[in-house]
Scaffold this active site. Structure first.
Site, mmCIF file in Angstrom:
data_model
loop_
_atom_site.group_PDB
_atom_site.id
_atom_site.type_symbol
_atom_site.label_atom_id
_atom_site.label_comp_id
_atom_site.label_asym_id
_atom_site.label_seq_id
_atom_site.Cartn_x
_atom_site.Cartn_y
_atom_site.Cartn_z
ATOM 1 N N GLU A 22 78.196 38.113 104.883
ATOM 2 C CA GLU A 22 77.658 37.929 106.232
ATOM 3 C C GLU A 22 78.551 36.871 106.880
ATOM 4 O OE1 GLU A 22 74.331 36.003 109.020
ATOM 5 O OE2 GLU A 22 74.748 35.237 107.024
ATOM 6 N N ASP B 160 75.261 34.933 102.034
ATOM 7 C CA ASP B 160 74.730 34.446 103.305
ATOM 8 C C ASP B 160 75.634 33.372 103.908
ATOM 9 O OD1 ASP B 160 72.424 34.199 105.226
ATOM 10 O OD2 ASP B 160 72.427 32.157 104.447
#
Length: 633
Positions: free
Chosen positions: A363, A310
């Site tokens: 990401e 993330d």
């Protein structure tokens, strides 16, 4: 006399301090171990070990000593405090009580705890797994290690375990989720973070227990049951992982021994203003060991098939969300966080070496170069990167009234300019259907017929475009409401007209994608895609072909206007018969069924002598509809 440190020595911690211990959880945290006493023989109890180099004094407290602190001792030369407590076993709740340099005391949970209390409780829990993986699990791991993931189908169903069907435990999810995902035809699930977190509204992205699965849904072994149940149905498991930052809860990692231990001491590098969190000190060896050990832990101990990392951009840039003067340049005067880059390379390289078949996914929302290039080529070493540019461009296009789409035609074609610069996943994730952004259905203007038809067309474009696919739960049946983790999904609409049609379309496209290698084999290679017509802005229509290594060709057309084109002219790469394998306007998808190519489309050879000249054909394309044609020869 028995070993007061529970078989832990300074030699065991050398790798932890040098940055080379990639399984630090085996040495730190709580472990049920047997020690030998010269008078009483072998004794069983729990060893507690915690890194707190700047503490004056450390105690362990728990339900085994009525929460009264028992002193731990400094393992010489290590910065680690340890003790062994006889008779303490699995299920025991505990915390550390740490005296800071100024004399003040603070209670802290164990950074390496493998289980934790259910929020609002936060105590760490002694845990040892006795789970036995079945024989089929080893078959899954063996198959995974032999799979070329880049040339395989990857259709990902992203979900939040706490609200997919609200109230279900890991064990109940193991009974229901694999069957649904398999019926829908997805190859993978992606779980938003399952690591322990106190605030439900953070969705798991503000982690306080990096080694502990969320106790709201069950025990760590219950979570293993869920993973194995998914694998038994042939479904891979991706876990979201958050190494970039952590929350400031005073009982967790922050200022752990009274100093900036896990976070960077300088707030210009150690705090993330967007989220009110601390940023890990990526250059500190013990922190590097904590993070790489944590990544390997989930892959090794829970058989996760991939980690999706993330907020990578927040790690890569020292000036991320910071104004001028609020960040510190690197030693070369640049904005790149060299320590974070080294850490990511280290984690990726190590996991790929240790666990065959694992996939690391970034990401990453910027154009940072080489995210999916190997580390020995100067890249970060990820396997895939989320294509955030494609997502933003396509959702902007989708939100326009059809009459205006012709002026924004390039929004849907621009991604091909950089399509092979990285290995991409095309994400429609949870972030796109929360906080006022509206559900996928409600991003689209006009009436319900146009909303559903346009959404089906978009999904057909997405499923046939180069890259792997990811769709967030509820969007597969066109949920109207934004996602709300407190409410769960609106399952009662999934069988209604329109909604059911979208869900049946997703299922059919997953099946077609599995059957036809042209739709997935060369996702990461330019040989797998050619435009038929990238520039038909006047008709809001896109057409292209997908190819595989063995000569299969599938032509894909997507009409985003409300006008039907019963005789749409195209040039196809080969003369002969092309059979329709998908129309998003089919009755089975709650379409009109009026514009089917019932008979094969015949492509007529060019009259030129050019052997590479494309053949002309006429295709029936429905309004706001997508059509796939397969070359039959």
């Amino acid at each position: 006399m028995h070993d007061k440190f529970g078989n832990l020595t300074g030699w065991d911690l050398e790798g932890f301090h040098s940055g080379g211990d990639t399984e630090a959880w085996r040495r730190l945290g709580s472990h049920v171990v047997t020690v030998h006493d010269d008078e009483r023989g072998d004794l069983t109890g729990t060893r507690f070990a915690v890194w707190a180099p700047n503490a004056r004094r450390v105690q362990v407290m728990g339900d085994f000593n009525w929460w009264q602190g028992d002193d731990m001792e400094f393992v010489p030369g290590t910065g680690v405090w340890a003790t062994w407590k006889e008779g303490v076993g699995v299920g025991t709740q505990y915390k550390y009580k740490i005296q800071h340099g100024d004399g003040s005391w603070q209670e802290k949970v164990d950074p390496y705890a493998r289980f934790a209390d259910t929020p609002p409780g936060n105590a760490s829990i002694v845990w040892e797994s006795d789970y036995e993986w079945g024989a089929s699990e080893q078959e899954w791991l063996d198959k995974r290690s032999q799979t070329n993931v880049y040339e395989s189908q990857m259709s990902i169903y992203e979900l939040h375990l706490g609200s997919w069907r609200k109230g279900l435990t890991y064990l109940e999810l193991a009974e229901q989720l694999p069957a649904y995902v398999k019926w829908q035809g997805y190859t993978h699930v992606e779980f938003m973070p399952v690591m322990s977190h106190p605030f439900t509204g953070s969705w798991g992205y503000q982690v306080t227990g990096y080694f502990a699965p969320d106790a709201r849904l069950g025990t760590p072994d219950d979570f293993r049951v869920l993973v194995e149940a998914l694998h038994a149905e042939g479904i891979g498991v991706i876990l979201d992982w958050v190494p970039g930052h952590f929350p400031k809860d005073d009982w967790a990692l922050g200022r752990f021994d009274g100093t900036a231990l896990y976070e960077h001491a300088d707030p210009r590098q150690g705090e993330q203003p967007d989220w009110g969190t601390y940023v890990f000190n990526f250059g500190r060896n013990e922190v590097k060991c904590f993070l790489v050990s944590n990544a390997l832990y989930w892959v090794q101990q829970f058989h996760a098939d991939a980690l999706r990392v993330d907020a990578v951009a927040s790690m890569l840039y020292l000036d991320y969300s910071r104004a001028e003067g609020e960040w510190v340049p690197n030693k070369y005067g640049g904005r790149e966080n060299l320590d974070a880059i080294d850490l990511l390379r280290y984690v990726n390289k190590h996991l790929y070496a240790r666990t065959p078949g694992v996939v690391m996914i970034a990401e990453e929302s910027t154009s940072f170069g080489g995210v999916t290039k190997p580390t020995n080529w100067g890249g970060l070493g990820f396997g895939f990167k989320w294509n955030m540019g494609w997502m933003n461009d396509s959702l902007r296009y989708l939100s326009l009234d059809p009459i205006y789409r012709q002026y924004h035609h390039n929004d849907m074609t621009f991604a091909m300019v950089y399509a092979y610069s990285e290995n991409f996943i095309l994400p429609i994730s949870h972030d796109e259907v929360v906080h006022g952004k509206g559900s996928m259905l409600n991003k689209i203007p006009q009436d319900d017929w146009r909303k559903f038809a346009t959404l089906r067309t978009f999904y057909s474009f997405m499923w046939s475009f180069p890259g792997k696919q990811l769709l967030f739960m509820g969007q597969e049946f066109a949920e109207r409401a934004e996602w709300n983790e407190q409410e769960g999904l609106e399952w009662w609409v999934d069988s209604l007209p329109g909604h059911n049609g979208v869900r049946q379309l997703i299922r059919t496209m997953n099946e077609l994608q599995a059957i036809h290698p042209a739709l997935h084999q060369l996702d990461c290679e330019p040989e797998g895609f050619r435009w038929m017509n990238a520039n038909d802005a006047a008709h809001n229509t896109y057409s292209y072909v997908r190819l595989d290594r063995d000569g299969e060709i599938i032509a894909c057309l997507a009409n985003f206007s409300s006008e039907p084109y019963p005789e749409y002219s195209v040039f196809l790469p080969k003369a002969g018969a092309w059979r329709q394998i998908l129309s998003t306007d089919a009755v089975e998808f709650d379409g009109t069924g009026l514009y089917e190519n019932v008979e094969p489309v015949i492509a007529v050879p060019s009259e030129t002598d050019d052997p590479d000249a494309w053949a002309s054909a006429t295709v029936s394309v429905p309004p706001m509809g997508g059509v796939w044609l397969r070359y039959e020869g």
